[in-house]
Motif scaffolding. Structure first.
Motif, PDB file in Angstrom:
ATOM      1  N   GLN A   1       4.253 -61.021 -36.871  1.00  0.00           N
ATOM      2  CA  GLN A   1       4.887 -60.606 -38.113  1.00  0.00           C
ATOM      3  C   GLN A   1       3.933 -60.917 -39.260  1.00  0.00           C
ATOM      4  OE1 GLN A   1       8.724 -62.319 -38.866  1.00  0.00           O
ATOM      5  NE2 GLN A   1       8.722 -61.651 -40.980  1.00  0.00           N
ATOM      6  N   ILE A   2       3.770 -59.936 -40.145  1.00  0.00           N
ATOM      7  CA  ILE A   2       2.973 -60.163 -41.351  1.00  0.00           C
ATOM      8  C   ILE A   2       3.830 -59.796 -42.558  1.00  0.00           C
ATOM      9  CG2 ILE A   2       0.765 -59.743 -40.199  1.00  0.00           C
ATOM     10  CD1 ILE A   2       0.742 -57.004 -41.736  1.00  0.00           C
ATOM     11  N   THR A   3       3.443 -60.283 -43.702  1.00  0.00           N
ATOM     12  CA  THR A   3       4.098 -59.938 -44.958  1.00  0.00           C
ATOM     13  C   THR A   3       3.126 -59.112 -45.780  1.00  0.00           C
ATOM     14  OG1 THR A   3       5.371 -61.987 -44.886  1.00  0.00           O
ATOM     15  CG2 THR A   3       5.211 -60.874 -47.025  1.00  0.00           C
ATOM     16  N   VAL A   4       3.594 -57.964 -46.241  1.00  0.00           N
ATOM     17  CA  VAL A   4       2.750 -57.045 -47.008  1.00  0.00           C
ATOM     18  C   VAL A   4       2.406 -57.677 -48.354  1.00  0.00           C
ATOM     19  CG1 VAL A   4       2.669 -54.767 -48.101  1.00  0.00           C
ATOM     20  CG2 VAL A   4       3.783 -55.045 -45.868  1.00  0.00           C
ATOM     21  N   LYS A   5       1.114 -57.661 -48.662  1.00  0.00           N
ATOM     22  CA  LYS A   5       0.633 -58.180 -49.946  1.00  0.00           C
ATOM     23  C   LYS A   5       0.638 -57.056 -50.974  1.00  0.00           C
ATOM     24  CE  LYS A   5      -2.373 -61.245 -47.426  1.00  0.00           C
ATOM     25  NZ  LYS A   5      -3.488 -60.983 -46.555  1.00  0.00           N
ATOM     26  N   GLU A   6       0.606 -57.437 -52.221  1.00  0.00           N
ATOM     27  CA  GLU A   6       0.622 -56.452 -53.308  1.00  0.00           C
ATOM     28  C   GLU A   6      -0.532 -55.467 -53.148  1.00  0.00           C
ATOM     29  OE1 GLU A   6       0.646 -56.214 -58.178  1.00  0.00           O
ATOM     30  OE2 GLU A   6       0.804 -58.155 -57.182  1.00  0.00           O
ATOM     31  N   GLY A   7      -0.206 -54.191 -53.199  1.00  0.00           N
ATOM     32  CA  GLY A   7      -1.203 -53.129 -53.122  1.00  0.00           C
ATOM     33  C   GLY A   7      -1.720 -52.833 -51.730  1.00  0.00           C
ATOM     34  N   GLU A   8      -1.241 -53.545 -50.720  1.00  0.00           N
ATOM     35  CA  GLU A   8      -1.727 -53.366 -49.355  1.00  0.00           C
ATOM     36  C   GLU A   8      -1.175 -52.077 -48.749  1.00  0.00           C
ATOM     37  OE1 GLU A   8      -2.756 -56.581 -45.984  1.00  0.00           O
ATOM     38  OE2 GLU A   8      -0.689 -56.622 -46.689  1.00  0.00           O
TER      39      GLU A   8
ATOM     40  N   THR B   1       5.646 -54.677 -51.482  1.00  0.00           N
ATOM     41  CA  THR B   1       5.165 -56.055 -51.510  1.00  0.00           C
ATOM     42  C   THR B   1       6.272 -56.985 -51.008  1.00  0.00           C
ATOM     43  OG1 THR B   1       3.731 -55.570 -53.385  1.00  0.00           O
ATOM     44  CG2 THR B   1       4.260 -57.884 -53.006  1.00  0.00           C
ATOM     45  N   GLY B   2       5.925 -57.871 -50.089  1.00  0.00           N
ATOM     46  CA  GLY B   2       6.896 -58.797 -49.520  1.00  0.00           C
ATOM     47  C   GLY B   2       7.584 -58.272 -48.269  1.00  0.00           C
ATOM     48  N   GLN B   3       7.392 -57.014 -47.959  1.00  0.00           N
ATOM     49  CA  GLN B   3       7.993 -56.407 -46.775  1.00  0.00           C
ATOM     50  C   GLN B   3       7.402 -57.051 -45.522  1.00  0.00           C
ATOM     51  OE1 GLN B   3       7.265 -52.205 -46.730  1.00  0.00           O
ATOM     52  NE2 GLN B   3       8.298 -51.845 -44.796  1.00  0.00           N
ATOM     53  N   SER B   4       8.230 -57.278 -44.520  1.00  0.00           N
ATOM     54  CA  SER B   4       7.768 -57.820 -43.240  1.00  0.00           C
ATOM     55  C   SER B   4       7.484 -56.679 -42.280  1.00  0.00           C
ATOM     56  CB  SER B   4       8.824 -58.738 -42.626  1.00  0.00           C
ATOM     57  OG  SER B   4       8.960 -59.902 -43.397  1.00  0.00           O
ATOM     58  N   LEU B   5       6.392 -56.788 -41.573  1.00  0.00           N
ATOM     59  CA  LEU B   5       6.037 -55.805 -40.552  1.00  0.00           C
ATOM     60  C   LEU B   5       5.703 -56.531 -39.260  1.00  0.00           C
ATOM     61  CD1 LEU B   5       3.539 -53.431 -42.422  1.00  0.00           C
ATOM     62  CD2 LEU B   5       5.943 -52.990 -41.911  1.00  0.00           C
ATOM     63  N   ILE B   6       6.040 -55.911 -38.151  1.00  0.00           N
ATOM     64  CA  ILE B   6       5.589 -56.372 -36.851  1.00  0.00           C
ATOM     65  C   ILE B   6       4.385 -55.517 -36.498  1.00  0.00           C
ATOM     66  CG2 ILE B   6       6.161 -56.622 -34.405  1.00  0.00           C
ATOM     67  CD1 ILE B   6       7.751 -58.481 -36.295  1.00  0.00           C
ATOM     68  N   ILE B   7       3.271 -56.172 -36.183  1.00  0.00           N
ATOM     69  CA  ILE B   7       2.063 -55.423 -35.865  1.00  0.00           C
ATOM     70  C   ILE B   7       1.509 -55.865 -34.508  1.00  0.00           C
ATOM     71  CG2 ILE B   7       1.430 -54.979 -38.262  1.00  0.00           C
ATOM     72  CD1 ILE B   7      -0.701 -57.258 -37.784  1.00  0.00           C
ATOM     73  N   PRO B   8       0.923 -54.923 -33.776  1.00  0.00           N
ATOM     74  CA  PRO B   8       0.290 -55.268 -32.512  1.00  0.00           C
ATOM     75  C   PRO B   8      -1.149 -55.717 -32.734  1.00  0.00           C
ATOM     76  CG  PRO B   8       0.256 -52.902 -32.802  1.00  0.00           C
ATOM     77  CD  PRO B   8       0.991 -53.478 -33.984  1.00  0.00           C
TER      78      PRO B   8
END
Length: 75
Positions: free
Chosen positions: A14-21, A60-67
């Motif tokens: 799980q990652i958290t989206v950074k501003e502008g990412e 920004t702040g959104q959680s994503l599951i990434i492989p």
């Protein structure tokens, strides 16, 4: 049995989206060229896992599951 084929273990985190990412930037950091033909194929998988539409907008702040892949076995 050993072979010359790429080997590795697929994991998810799980990652958290950074501003502008963007998904493009995330793919640049996590997509492994041994397992994905290009960034677009990685992005397609991230969209599918996270039920994202095709516009690719992240918040920004959104959680994503990434492989991601690792040569190390983790348990």
């Amino acid at each position: 049995i050993r072979s010359n084929a790429s080997s590795g273990f697929k994991y998810y985190k799980q990652i958290t989206v950074k501003e502008g990412e963007s998904l493009w930037e995330i793919a640049g950091e996590y997509a492994d060229g041994d397992y994905y033909k290009d960034r677009n194929s990685y992005i397609a998988e991230v969209r599918r896992i996270n039920h994202l539409d095709t516009d690719g907008r992240l918040v920004t702040g959104q959680s994503l599951i990434i492989p991601y892949y690792s040569a190390e076995f983790r348990y």
